[in-house]
Design a protein around this motif. Structure first.
Motif: not given
Length: 658
Positions: A281, A283-285, A287-291, A293, A298, A565
């Motif tokens: 994906s 992304l870094d986990f 990380g804030p994009k997983f809050e 979920m 997280n 995007y």
């Protein structure tokens, strides 16, 4: 013979101390581990995409956000922090930048050749890797020649040589589904103990679609979760003390479906798996994009309750799972864990500031191919029959946007040719990225006619987006364009020299849709504001919207090629979001443009004037562009345009008579 789990040597201690500013910080697990307790650190790289050097080959300049040579400094530091550590990779290492393409398409791989990404990984002492979807982009023969050079094993439990067996354990696999490594681990009291670490790997089943030309008739894929349910118990039967899943798959939906592309959440639910390294994906986990979920914690760094990590992409982060292991008799179990995606850079005033320096040995392992790649990207791969520039991209159909749409349409039509959507018309949405504004009067695409090199593609497409396609109706195509038209201020009839561009509206949201023709009536107010809010429900700026020479049918279905995007909801376009996506490509838009140029030989991106402004009686408007625009004014089609003196801050001003 068992292997020690990287005890701290003087060399590693010193290199780690340097990477950490001279201070070696012990993890709390290491500090409090007692007899029969041991701290084990799992280090993960994922989605390297051939990025050994911190260098952007498209832009032809160094880049501090990428490079395994930079990640290597953190690896040395981690090994200095923890005596018990393992380094593993999670796939997508073989394709993704011009170095990978140069080797595959120009230089080739003979038996016995060493690929630079493998040379670099060998230098760092990886212990295992799985396959990502991009490993298959150059075909199976190429992939296996590359894998042969590795000093570490590859595992993949859901890639078969043919049809799926009734029982997954009977599948004829291309490579081992798992390995069990006999290691020696040191506990908190300094005592050594044997431990058997199992590593099992998975690839997205969608490779059968993405690389059908390489895999059809040669391979099959099994559902990730079902493969794990078959093989993990066997790993335990063979004595694996802990099992680590190498999942080249993102987190994905909470509801399980067979053959999910992003299945790591459900993989975590398989009994017997102790920890998961993820990827795919970019992304870094944690990380804030997983809050927020579902199924993800997280704060604890867990997915489905299991320790997990995702280490960014291109070497941007090192994924790190810290496990506290306890020995109960002869068996080990995980009693606690933490996770971290440790970055190689930080953002300071919107600029990347490196946190580490490159490890020389890693760069040296790939230096020859790095130099050869630089020569490659600076060499023409095709020709353009017309200049590619964006000086008038906001006021007229534009060649720099046209070539992006041509490439996207070509690619998506091919990708969907064997699907249920094969008979639907394919449109393409693309926007000008370099169009002045806050970037200044020189911030424009400007590639002259003639030879075009791979690095020029960066001037056409700034971002590392991936291609996606959405399924929409004719009515939604119109609304898409209504949103785009919000970049223009409303124009009053009979009034001279009105300001045309709404500077609050970013140019990358000014989508031009190719495959239809239309006009924009500036006398109408905008229907949507720059944030996508409906502000004038009855407004109709988009007029004379036609497909195939006829007024567009609001009910007709269209496939629109775009990027992740926009298809993911970026820009807040009406009715455009993940629920409309029918195809998610494994390829970046840049890569698709390069392939299109190579395929065509000579591209002819001359604008076809498929959109223009509708007349507004007695009105003229002013807009600003770069001073070099004067060289191309004669080429602008469908617009009555003339120079109007100097603009502000080095810009040139032009007048359009509507």
């Amino acid at each position: 013979m068992s292997a020690m789990l990287h005890p701290i040597s003087r060399r590693l201690f010193l290199s780690g101390a340097a990477a950490l500013g001279g201070v070696v910080m012990l993890h709390p697990f290491a500090a409090r581990a007692s007899a029969n307790q041991a701290h084990l650190r799992l280090m993960e790289t994922t989605d390297l995409h051939v990025h050994v050097f911190p260098y952007d080959y498209y832009a032809d300049r160094p880049n501090d956000t990428m490079g395994l040579a930079r990640t290597a400094a953190i690896i040395d530091g981690i090994r200095a922090e923890a005596g018990n550590s393992m380094l593993i990779d999670n796939g997508d290492f073989l394709q993704g930048n011009p170095m990978g393409d140069y080797i595959a398409y120009q230089r080739g791989m003979k038996d016995g050749d060493m690929h630079p990404i493998i040379s670099a990984m060998n230098t760092l002492g990886y212990e295992c890797s799985t396959l990502g979807n991009h490993e298959f982009n150059y075909g199976l023969d190429f992939m296996f020649k590359v894998l042969a050079g590795a000093n570490f094993p590859f595992v993949c439990a859901n890639l078969t040589k043919g049809s799926l067996a009734a029982n997954a354990r009977d599948d004829a696999l291309f490579i081992k589904p798992y390995v069990i490594l006999d290691k020696t681990i040191t506990d908190g009291a300094g005592q050594d103990h044997p431990i058997r670490v199992g590593l099992i790997g998975f690839v997205p089943p969608q490779i059968m679609n993405w690389d059908a030309r390489h895999l059809t008739g040669k391979a099959m894929t099994r559902d990730i979760v079902k493969a794990a349910e078959a093989w993990v118990p066997q790993m335990r039967e063979e004595g694996a003390d802990i099992v680590i899943a190498l999942s080249h798959s993102g987190v994905g939906p909470a509801q399980y479906e067979e053959n999910l592309e992003n299945a790591s959440l459900h993989l975590a639910g398989v009994d017997g798996i102790d920890a998961i390294v993820t990827g795919h994906s970019h992304l870094d986990f944690p990380g804030p994009k997983f809050e927020g979920m579902e199924g993800v914690d997280n704060a604890k760094g867990t997915i489905g309750g299991k320790p997990a990590v995702m280490g960014g992409f291109w070497g941007s982060h090192l994924g790190l799972i810290d496990l506290m292991l306890e020995r109960d008799g002869k068996n080990w179990r995980v009693s606690a864990s933490t996770s971290e995606a440790r970055p190689i850079f930080e953002r300071v005033d919107r600029k990347a500031k490196p946190l580490v320096e490159s490890k020389a040995e890693v760069e040296d392992a790939a230096r020859d191919m790095h130099e050869a790649t630089l020569a490659y990207v600076r060499t023409a791969v095709g020709k353009t029959a017309a200049p590619l520039h964006s000086y008038f991209a906001l006021v007229a159909d534009d060649p720099s946007v046209q070539i992006v749409s041509q490439a996207q349409t070509w690619y998506i039509a091919d990708m969907l040719s064997e699907t249920e959507h094969k008979d639907l018309p394919v449109l393409s949405a693309a926007a000008p990225f370099k169009a002045g504004g806050r970037g200044g009067p020189d911030y424009y695409t400007d590639v002259p006619a003639g030879d075009i090199a791979i690095k020029n593609v960066a001037d056409l497409y700034l971002y590392p987006n991936t291609v996606q396609a959405v399924l929409v109706t004719g009515a939604q195509v119109k609304d898409w364009l209504e949103m785009s038209a919000g970049i223009f201020n409303q124009v009053e009839p009979g009034k001279a020299d009105q300001t045309l561009i709404n500077t609050e509206f970013p140019s990358y949201n000014f989508d031009v849709i190719d495959g239809v023709t239309y006009r924009i009536d500036l006398a109408q107010p905008p229907k949507y504001d720059p944030k996508g809010n409906l502000i004038n429900e009855g407004a109709n700026r988009i007029v004379a919207l036609e497909f195939d020479g006829k007024p567009i049918d609001p009910e007709q279905k269209f496939v629109v090629a775009s990027n992740n995007y926009r298809a993911g909801g970026g820009g807040n376009f009406p009715d455009i979001g993940p629920d409309k996506v029918i195809f998610q490509a494994p390829d970046t838009n840049r890569d698709v443009i390069v392939r299109f140029i190579v395929e065509q030989g000579t591209i002819n991106p001359a604008a076809d004037a498929n959109w223009s402004f509708a007349p507004v009686d007695g009105a003229t408007v002013l807009f600003e562009t770069g001073p070099k625009a004067k060289d191309f004014i004669a080429d602008v089609k469908g617009v009555a345009i003339e120079a109007a003196g100097d603009g502000a801050d080095g810009f040139a001003q032009y007048r359009i008579t509507l």
